[in-house]
Design a protein around this motif. Sequence first.
Motif, short mmCIF file in Angstrom:
data_model
loop_
_atom_site.label_atom_id
_atom_site.label_comp_id
_atom_site.label_asym_id
_atom_site.label_seq_id
_atom_site.Cartn_x
_atom_site.Cartn_y
_atom_site.Cartn_z
N LEU A 189 37.12 46.16 31.88
CA LEU A 189 36.40 46.66 33.04
C LEU A 189 35.39 45.62 33.55
N ALA A 190 34.73 44.92 32.60
CA ALA A 190 33.80 43.87 33.02
C ALA A 190 34.53 42.73 33.73
N PHE A 191 35.72 42.40 33.19
CA PHE A 191 36.52 41.36 33.83
C PHE A 191 36.96 41.80 35.23
N THR A 192 37.32 43.08 35.36
CA THR A 192 37.71 43.60 36.67
C THR A 192 36.54 43.56 37.65
N ALA A 193 35.37 43.88 37.15
CA ALA A 193 34.18 43.84 38.00
C ALA A 193 33.92 42.42 38.51
N LEU A 194 34.11 41.40 37.64
CA LEU A 194 33.92 40.02 38.06
C LEU A 194 34.94 39.65 39.14
N LYS A 195 36.20 40.10 38.91
CA LYS A 195 37.23 39.80 39.90
C LYS A 195 36.87 40.41 41.27
N ARG A 255 33.50 37.70 47.86
CA ARG A 255 33.14 36.41 48.46
C ARG A 255 34.33 35.76 49.16
N GLN A 256 35.56 36.13 48.71
CA GLN A 256 36.75 35.48 49.28
C GLN A 256 37.36 36.25 50.45
N MET A 257 36.86 37.44 50.70
CA MET A 257 37.51 38.27 51.72
C MET A 257 37.57 37.58 53.09
N HIS A 258 36.52 36.82 53.45
CA HIS A 258 36.49 36.18 54.76
C HIS A 258 37.03 34.75 54.69
N LYS A 259 36.88 34.11 53.56
CA LYS A 259 37.33 32.72 53.44
C LYS A 259 38.83 32.64 53.20
N ASP A 260 39.35 33.48 52.27
CA ASP A 260 40.77 33.40 51.88
C ASP A 260 41.30 34.81 51.68
N PRO A 261 41.63 35.50 52.76
CA PRO A 261 42.07 36.89 52.64
C PRO A 261 43.31 37.06 51.77
N VAL A 262 44.24 36.10 51.83
CA VAL A 262 45.46 36.22 51.02
C VAL A 262 45.12 36.21 49.52
N GLN A 263 44.29 35.26 49.11
CA GLN A 263 43.88 35.18 47.70
C GLN A 263 43.08 36.41 47.30
N ALA A 264 42.25 36.88 48.23
CA ALA A 264 41.45 38.08 47.92
C ALA A 264 42.36 39.29 47.68
N GLU A 265 43.41 39.42 48.52
CA GLU A 265 44.33 40.53 48.34
C GLU A 265 45.06 40.44 47.00
N ALA A 266 45.40 39.22 46.58
CA ALA A 266 46.08 39.05 45.29
C ALA A 266 45.14 39.43 44.14
N GLU A 267 43.88 39.06 44.27
CA GLU A 267 42.91 39.40 43.23
C GLU A 267 42.72 40.91 43.15
N VAL A 268 42.71 41.58 44.31
CA VAL A 268 42.56 43.04 44.31
C VAL A 268 43.75 43.70 43.61
N ARG A 269 44.96 43.20 43.90
CA ARG A 269 46.14 43.76 43.24
C ARG A 269 46.10 43.54 41.73
N ALA A 270 45.65 42.37 41.30
CA ALA A 270 45.55 42.10 39.85
C ALA A 270 44.52 43.03 39.21
N ALA A 271 43.37 43.22 39.90
CA ALA A 271 42.35 44.12 39.35
C ALA A 271 42.88 45.55 39.28
#
Length: 578
Positions: free
Chosen positions: A394-400, A406-422
């Motif tokens: 859960l702590a690791f998910t919170a970090l993700k 921070r990435q939502m505006h800079k790299d939306p594609v990467q942000a979406e991948a991180e959300v799916r992993a979390a």
Amino acid sequence: MPESSPLPAALPATPPPASAGGQTSDRVRLVRNALPPLILLVVVVVEALILQLRDQTMEIWAHLLFYGLLGPAVTFFSVEWIAEGTRARERAEQELRVLYGQLSASHERLRAVQELMRDLTDAPDMGAVVEVAARGAVRVTGATHATLSVPGGLSGTARGQTLLASPGAELHPLTVSIPGGGALALHFELPPSPETEALAHALAAEVANGVEAARQRTLDLMTLYSVDQSIRAERNMRRLLSRVTRIMAERLGTEARAVYLSDQDGMLRLEYAQDRRGESGGGNPAPDFAQRVSNAGTPLLAEGAEAAEVFPEARRVLGLPMRDEDGLVGVLMLGDSQTQPFDEARVPLLALMAGQATLAVRNARAHVYSEELAISDERARIAREIHDSVAQSLAFTALKLDIVTRQMHKDPVQAEAEVRAASALLREQIREVRRSIFALRPIDLERYGLLETVRRYVADFGEQNNIKATLSVTGDVHLSPSDEAVVFRLLQESLNNVAKHAQASEVKVSLHGGVHLTLRVQDNGAGFNPEQISGRVSSAGGLGLLQMRERVEARGGNYRVLSSPGHGTVVEAEMPQA
């Protein structure tokens, strides 16, 4: 015993021989001492009278008459008088011989009756009592055949010194009833005398006593067995004391019962009580009588006001100490409102039951302590798993998620991948928490029994973990309650390991009952090397493979794990059946 009463009446018959012998001796002594002087006196008197006769012929006839007739007559009657005493003595001696024979026969019968009473006392069961009584009846009465029957369908037959295989019409039967039920049938070659009939009735009374003693011994054994079964089957302290004291109260015929146990400070406090008002408990201090029993260390009886202090309606209370090698465990009380005295013959049996109850209390307390330790260990394990697994994930998910912010505006594609992993990680942790909750659910083995509990658990396990789970049961399964708990715990641990580590799609569970109960859990998962991870601890049960092996072997069973990487795992446990 029945022949003992005629003996005192026969003893006064012994003086006549001594009296007759003494009378004969007196006659002989009288003839020897008095007859010669008397004869001399008579001769002198007769000669003096003869000398007064003037006729010589008359003198001759007088001498002939006196010496030829009177002398032999006196001698004959003297000898006859002595012979009569001798005959009286012979008759007395004959009477003495007859009396001696009667006394010998009476003593022989008395000895046979005593042997029969001893054999009846030593007989281990009702069947032996019947056989011993039939043989003893033949030996005591001299019957050719004896048949004894008692209630319950038991009977025994014995044959005496006869060539007949069974009673015949030419024999003389005698049947006497047994007090309490049953009959003793005897057969004689000659009609039985009144003394023999009286002896047969006395034997019937002794047989009734032997049958009752055997019945009481059987009841005692059944009571001890019931107490032992209660001790084995029950771990709850209150229910345990209720069962044990109920059995003891029924055996003594009392109404009220109570148990005071020693607490950690050595004080006696009420643990369980029941009388006409119902059950009670709650730690009240023990009455003075309980303290007196604990100090004496032996069973004691209270009456009057002292008994009423224990049970308000009781007139008599029996107190039994509960002690073992470690000291006082408690005091057990049995009370009754009746005025009849307790059966003292039951006290040793009740003291033995109190000793069994002492062991049961020790075991129940140890069971409670072990449960407390298990709960403490389980809490520590859950805390460790939450810290090492769920909390870190859960702590690791919170970090993700912070990174995603921070990435939502800079790299939306990467942000979406991180959300799916979390999200995937959260779902995995949800499944892990559900597995732990499923494994920790309380299972009521006592309510459903081992087989039904296993069936429910295997079915629920398959649904919860999306694994095909099947169960096969063969043979007769009959384990003790404690062994059932161990087997079910092994099943829990094995299935939990399948869910957590095996990555299997199918698991097969089988139970086979025979001389041993065999539990087998087989999955088609990834497998592992048992030598490398034999100390692994599962997520739910807290028992590694080594601990599981120790539990089974402590019960006299065998435990083994067969596995290799890529070939699934087989867990087998064998437990001896009760």
